[in-house]
Design a protein around this motif. Structure first.
Motif, short mmCIF file in Angstrom:
data_model
loop_
_atom_site.label_atom_id
_atom_site.label_comp_id
_atom_site.label_asym_id
_atom_site.label_seq_id
_atom_site.Cartn_x
_atom_site.Cartn_y
_atom_site.Cartn_z
N ALA A 1 -18.98 8.13 10.99
CA ALA A 1 -19.56 7.37 9.87
C ALA A 1 -20.69 8.19 9.25
CB ALA A 1 -20.07 6.03 10.37
N PRO A 2 -20.76 8.27 7.93
CA PRO A 2 -19.78 7.73 6.98
C PRO A 2 -18.50 8.54 7.00
CG PRO A 2 -21.41 9.03 5.81
CD PRO A 2 -21.87 8.97 7.24
N ALA A 3 -17.38 7.89 6.85
CA ALA A 3 -16.09 8.56 6.92
C ALA A 3 -15.95 9.55 5.77
CB ALA A 3 -14.96 7.54 6.86
N SER B 1 -6.61 13.88 8.32
CA SER B 1 -6.86 12.46 8.14
C SER B 1 -5.57 11.69 8.41
CB SER B 1 -7.34 12.16 6.71
OG SER B 1 -8.60 12.73 6.48
N TRP B 2 -5.74 10.52 9.04
CA TRP B 2 -4.60 9.64 9.31
C TRP B 2 -5.06 8.22 9.02
CZ3 TRP B 2 0.31 11.01 10.35
CH2 TRP B 2 1.19 10.01 10.78
N GLY B 3 -4.92 7.82 7.76
CA GLY B 3 -5.47 6.54 7.35
C GLY B 3 -7.00 6.59 7.48
N GLU B 4 -7.54 5.63 8.22
CA GLU B 4 -8.98 5.60 8.45
C GLU B 4 -9.39 6.38 9.69
OE1 GLU B 4 -11.12 4.21 6.30
OE2 GLU B 4 -9.34 3.84 5.06
N ARG B 5 -8.41 7.01 10.35
CA ARG B 5 -8.68 7.73 11.59
C ARG B 5 -8.36 9.21 11.41
NH1 ARG B 5 -6.82 4.88 16.90
NH2 ARG B 5 -8.92 5.55 17.52
N ILE B 6 -8.42 9.96 12.50
CA ILE B 6 -8.13 11.38 12.46
C ILE B 6 -7.05 11.69 13.50
CG2 ILE B 6 -9.06 13.70 12.92
CD1 ILE B 6 -11.74 12.69 11.83
#
Length: 366
Positions: free
Chosen positions: A230-232, A249-254
């Motif tokens: 955070a922040p992403a 990046s994988w959506g909101e994740r890594i």
């Protein structure tokens, strides 16, 4: 009484469905068999990126450039949108020798149609803000990398193949192949004028049924996930470290990949090793919890270059050993298979590194 077909394709992943589509659209009677569901093998074990830059192998790059051109108009052809979204591909260099090797190869990559350039460590950190630029000496940057939906590639080719008259049968494993081209399955026998082996991790045992040795091995892989700091950051490019660590990046994740545990290494020890590399290169990810994403098997060749060719002793064509890169090459590979089956191949096959396996002579190129 056995069924009869011009071509029998074994394997329903991106390579097999691409080949079945190309053959059916060329007018060949085509049946495709898969032991499970379409795309249930190595095609589902990917980072979901198609790219054109392959360090150390401009030949793969040429196949990938051809395939990317097809993917750009894929929805118009098949009715399936791949959801292409440009992310770019960043290859990190930690030693001057790696930079020198890239510069030696660069003219060949550019000649293949690959867009790639050498950038500074600071420029690399601008493209991936999680990167510690002090850990590298330079990087290669290729904008030709796109996140996509691998399942849409399989389903799109499958739909187009069916429209062209191909029959696609799932949950139908091959149990034997006779010298005269009679293929045995639990659902009945099929006599094929030509057999195409595109069975991914099962390519070697399938080819062995026909008396052909395709020297690919099965390589298990694990994909991992972690939370973005955070922040992403905005969407990260696919980034490859010389240790084989790669993230994107994988959506909101890594999403994280780094091969698999060594033969004498536990999975927990391997994850700890991944975490060390991750925290060193991308300090914002140090200490982040790493979770299992998914696992699968890849079909791997000795040098990472796929085997695409025709056995000289029988009507048997193979396309295997894509080493986790089949998504990027599938469109061109299907066209090469079509040409080998129909006998329309030309000098382009030699230039692209098409490999043929000849009995007693091992692997030959061109």
């Amino acid at each position: 009484m056995s069924e009869h077909t011009d071509v029998l394709v074994i394997g329903g992943g991106v390579i097999g469905t691409s080949a079945a589509c190309a053959l059916a659209e060329a007018g060949a009677g085509t049946i495709l068999l898969d032991r499970g569901g379409l795309g249930s093998g190595s095609s589902g074990t990917t980072a979901g990126v198609v790219r054109t830059f392959f360090p150390g192998n401009p030949l793969i790059g040429e196949l990938a450039v051809r395939s990317l051109a097809t993917y750009r108009t894929f929805a118009e052809r098949t009715g399936h949108d791949l959801g292409l979204r440009q992310v770019g591909f960043l290859v990190l260099f930690t030693e001057a020798s790696q930079v020198a090797e890239f510069q030696r190869e660069l003219p060949d990559h550019l000649a293949a149609g690959v867009e790639v350039e050498l950038i500074t460590a600071a420029e690399a950190a601008q493209r991936n803000p999680l990167l510690d630029p002090s850990t590298i000496v330079a990087a290669a940057w290729s904008p030709q990398a796109y996140a996509c939906d691998p399942a849409a590639i399989v389903q799109g080719y499958a739909a187009a193949a069916r429209r062209a008259g191909a029959a696609l049968r799932t949950d139908t494993p091959v149990t034997g192949i006779d010298p005269d081209g009679l293929v045995h399955t639990p659902a009945g026998d099929i006599r094929a004028e030509t057999i195409v082996c595109a069975a991914g991790p099962w390519a070697r045992p399938v080819a062995a049924m026909a008396g052909v040795d395709v020297p690919v091995t099965t390589y298990p892989v694990d994909m991992l996930l972690t939370d973005a700091p955070a922040p992403a950051p905005s969407a990260l490019p696919m980034t490859l470290h010389p240790s084989s660590l790669r993230i994107r990046s994988w959506g909101e994740r890594i999403l994280i990949g780094m091969g698999r545990p060594a033969p004498d290494e536990s999975r927990d020890a391997w994850v700890r090793r991944v975490a060390v590399h991750l925290g060193t290169t991308f300090p914002a990810l140090a200490g982040q919890r790493i979770e299992h994403g998914w696992s699968g098997d890849l079909d791997v060749s000795p040098d990472g270059m796929a085997f695409i060719g025709r056995d000289p002793a029988r009507p048997f064509v193979y396309a295997a050993g894509f080493s986790g890169q089949g998504l990027c090459q599938a469109a061109a590979a299907g066209e090469l298979v079509r040409d080998l089956v129909l006998g329309t191949e030309g000098n382009t096959h030699d230039r692209l590194g098409v490999q043929r396996i000849q009995p007693g002579l091992g692997v030959l190129r061109g």
